[in-house]
Design a protein around this motif. Structure first.
Motif, mmCIF file in Angstrom:
data_model
loop_
_atom_site.group_PDB
_atom_site.id
_atom_site.type_symbol
_atom_site.label_atom_id
_atom_site.label_comp_id
_atom_site.label_asym_id
_atom_site.label_seq_id
_atom_site.Cartn_x
_atom_site.Cartn_y
_atom_site.Cartn_z
ATOM 1 N N PHE A 113 0.838 -1.301 0.106
ATOM 2 C CA PHE A 113 0.030 -0.056 0.066
ATOM 3 C C PHE A 113 0.922 1.158 -0.068
ATOM 4 O O PHE A 113 0.347 2.513 -0.432
ATOM 5 C CB PHE A 113 -0.864 -0.192 1.234
ATOM 6 N N HIS A 114 2.002 1.280 0.554
ATOM 7 C CA HIS A 114 3.009 2.201 0.308
ATOM 8 C C HIS A 114 3.252 2.708 -1.060
ATOM 9 O O HIS A 114 3.738 3.970 -1.173
ATOM 10 C CB HIS A 114 4.161 1.957 1.328
ATOM 11 N N GLU A 115 3.187 2.026 -1.706
ATOM 12 C CA GLU A 115 3.966 2.056 -2.942
ATOM 13 C C GLU A 115 2.765 1.939 -4.094
ATOM 14 O O GLU A 115 3.278 1.650 -5.718
ATOM 15 C CB GLU A 115 4.946 1.164 -3.467
ATOM 16 N N ASP A 118 12.537 6.050 4.826
ATOM 17 C CA ASP A 118 11.496 5.771 6.069
ATOM 18 C C ASP A 118 10.171 5.969 5.691
ATOM 19 O O ASP A 118 9.870 7.013 5.365
ATOM 20 C CB ASP A 118 11.824 6.553 7.580
ATOM 21 N N VAL A 119 9.174 4.977 5.637
ATOM 22 C CA VAL A 119 7.794 5.158 5.204
ATOM 23 C C VAL A 119 6.725 5.499 6.248
ATOM 24 O O VAL A 119 5.858 5.431 5.975
ATOM 25 C CB VAL A 119 7.279 3.970 4.162
ATOM 26 N N HIS A 120 7.460 5.395 7.396
ATOM 27 C CA HIS A 120 6.317 5.620 8.642
ATOM 28 C C HIS A 120 6.594 6.872 9.344
ATOM 29 O O HIS A 120 6.913 6.679 10.736
ATOM 30 C CB HIS A 120 6.389 4.267 9.411
ATOM 31 N N PRO A 121 6.683 8.035 8.614
ATOM 32 C CA PRO A 121 7.016 9.304 9.418
ATOM 33 C C PRO A 121 6.236 9.758 10.637
ATOM 34 O O PRO A 121 6.470 10.574 11.311
ATOM 35 C CB PRO A 121 7.061 10.165 8.437
ATOM 36 N N ASN A 128 3.211 4.303 13.063
ATOM 37 C CA ASN A 128 2.779 3.010 12.347
ATOM 38 C C ASN A 128 1.468 3.090 11.729
ATOM 39 O O ASN A 128 0.477 3.246 12.545
ATOM 40 C CB ASN A 128 3.066 1.880 13.044
ATOM 41 N N PRO A 129 1.261 3.127 10.442
ATOM 42 C CA PRO A 129 0.031 3.123 9.961
ATOM 43 C C PRO A 129 -0.871 1.865 9.792
ATOM 44 O O PRO A 129 -2.155 1.916 9.187
ATOM 45 C CB PRO A 129 0.246 3.794 8.546
ATOM 46 N N HIS A 130 -0.251 0.800 10.076
ATOM 47 C CA HIS A 130 -0.986 -0.372 9.767
ATOM 48 C C HIS A 130 -1.859 -0.944 10.932
ATOM 49 O O HIS A 130 -1.584 -1.998 11.511
ATOM 50 C CB HIS A 130 0.170 -1.383 9.508
ATOM 51 N N PHE A 131 -2.904 -0.254 11.127
ATOM 52 C CA PHE A 131 -3.681 -0.597 12.334
ATOM 53 C C PHE A 131 -5.036 -1.117 11.772
ATOM 54 O O PHE A 131 -5.826 -1.463 12.678
ATOM 55 C CB PHE A 131 -4.055 0.826 13.002
ATOM 56 N N TYR A 151 8.609 -9.141 8.961
ATOM 57 C CA TYR A 151 9.364 -8.432 7.925
ATOM 58 C C TYR A 151 9.228 -7.035 7.840
ATOM 59 O O TYR A 151 10.402 -6.149 7.971
ATOM 60 C CB TYR A 151 8.890 -9.129 6.528
ATOM 61 N N HIS A 152 8.115 -6.294 7.451
ATOM 62 C CA HIS A 152 7.903 -5.048 7.574
ATOM 63 C C HIS A 152 6.892 -4.818 8.991
ATOM 64 O O HIS A 152 6.141 -5.718 9.070
ATOM 65 C CB HIS A 152 7.070 -4.578 6.352
ATOM 66 N N PRO A 153 7.050 -3.677 9.479
ATOM 67 C CA PRO A 153 6.291 -3.590 10.727
ATOM 68 C C PRO A 153 4.833 -3.320 10.545
ATOM 69 O O PRO A 153 4.087 -2.390 10.978
ATOM 70 C CB PRO A 153 6.807 -2.410 11.420
HETATM 71 ZN ZN LIG Z 1 4.462 0.341 6.440
#
Ligand SMILES: [Zn+2]
Length: 304
Positions: free
Chosen positions: A60-62, A132-135, A138-141, A203-205
């Protein structure tokens, strides 16, 4: 005259095709990620028609902004976004869609991160040039069932701004869904009770909300920092850590380097598990409850 006649004929045909439906047009909702599609369907029920801009197997980041995204957004009454920069790309798509209903600040724009107790908020300024993609934290909630009340409240409030006359129905739908989540939650908690305190690596948080909710402990991540491929030195340290902490599982998303995760797992004596990191990420995880159910069962089995 002819136009009016054919239009009348068209309306009559439509009414015949969809008896009763002609009067109530559905609210057209577009969501950035499939988890939010599932949750919007739960709150909106028959009142909404929901489409997601991404699929669960994607990073989703990309996400790549495509003309097809803009076409979907052009016709939308409502846009539901995650926020915390996970789906920041949607602004580009919205710019291209030229639809005032869903621009930032419009009534039809819903950001579900509002009110979420955000984890892993950086204590120092994050240098985005480092990748860094979580400035903002953490957005994965979205797949933490404990946060379903907040997310669905945001969705409810947004839909009720567009269709205030439907608020009572939306509230009923939301309550029924949350009752279901409560029931499942009791079962999920019981299923994971025997492995409480077990240590995992991601792997990714993407799972910190989920593992924290169920009393598991994340002791490391494969990526050096979110969004950056790991260095060999980092992997050596991680494997040592996993051995000493007796980590049994690496939680992987479909778009991660699964081969690398498997190799790290083999070195460290752990299994690399492709998880339902989102709705639709793996087979059988095709809605919100099913995705969480998949993760609970997978972890209970491997960590025992
Ligand atoms: Zn992420």
């Amino acid at each position: 005259m002819r136009t009016i006649r054919s239009l009348t004929a068209f309306v009559l045909v439509m009414a015949a095709l969809a008896p009763g439906a002609a009067a109530a047009a559905k609210i057209r909702v577009v969501t950035t990620i499939p988890d939010l599609k599932s949750l919007t369907e739960a709150v909106g029920g028959d009142l909404v028609e929901v489409d997601s801009l991404t699929r669960g197997v994607q990073n989703f980041h990309e996400a790549e902004v495509r003309p097809s995204m803009m076409l979907k957004l052009r016709k939308a009454d409502v846009l539901v976004e995650n926020g915390l920069e996970l789906d920041r790309w949607v602004d580009v798509a919205v710019d291209g869609a030229n639809n005032p209903n869903i621009i930032r600040g419009a009534a039809g724009r819903i950001e579900v991160a509002r009110g979420i107790p955000v984890l892993e908020v950086p204590t120092t300024r994050v240098d985005r040039s480092m990748g860094d993609v979580h400035p903002l934290g953490n957005p994965h909630f979205s797949l933490d069932p404990g946060l379903a009340p907040i997310i669905t409240q945001n969705i409810l409030d947004g839909l009720a701004r567009i269709a205030p006359e439907q608020r009572a129905t939306l509230e009923r739908n939301r309550q029924a869904f949350l009752n279901r989540v409560d029931q499942e939650m009791a079962r999920w908690t019981k299923t994971l009770e025997p492995v409480k305190g077990a240590k995992v690596v991601a792997y990714h948080p993407s799972f910190i909300y989920f593992v924290t909710r169920f009393g598991l402990v994340q002791v490391g991540i494969v990526e050096d920092r979110p969004g950056i491929p790991p260095s060999p030195q980092h992997l050596v340290r991680l494997i040592q850590l996993m051995k000493s902490e007796k980590v049994k599982a690496i939680l992987v998303e479909p778009w991660n380097d699964v081969k690398l995760a498997t190799r790290v797992g083999e070195e460290a004596g752990a299994r690399a598990l492709v998880m339902a990191s989102a709705v639709g990420a793996v087979k059988g995880a095709d809605n919100y409850i099913a995705a969480i159910d998949y993760n609970v069962k997978t972890l209970a089995e491997v960590l025992k």
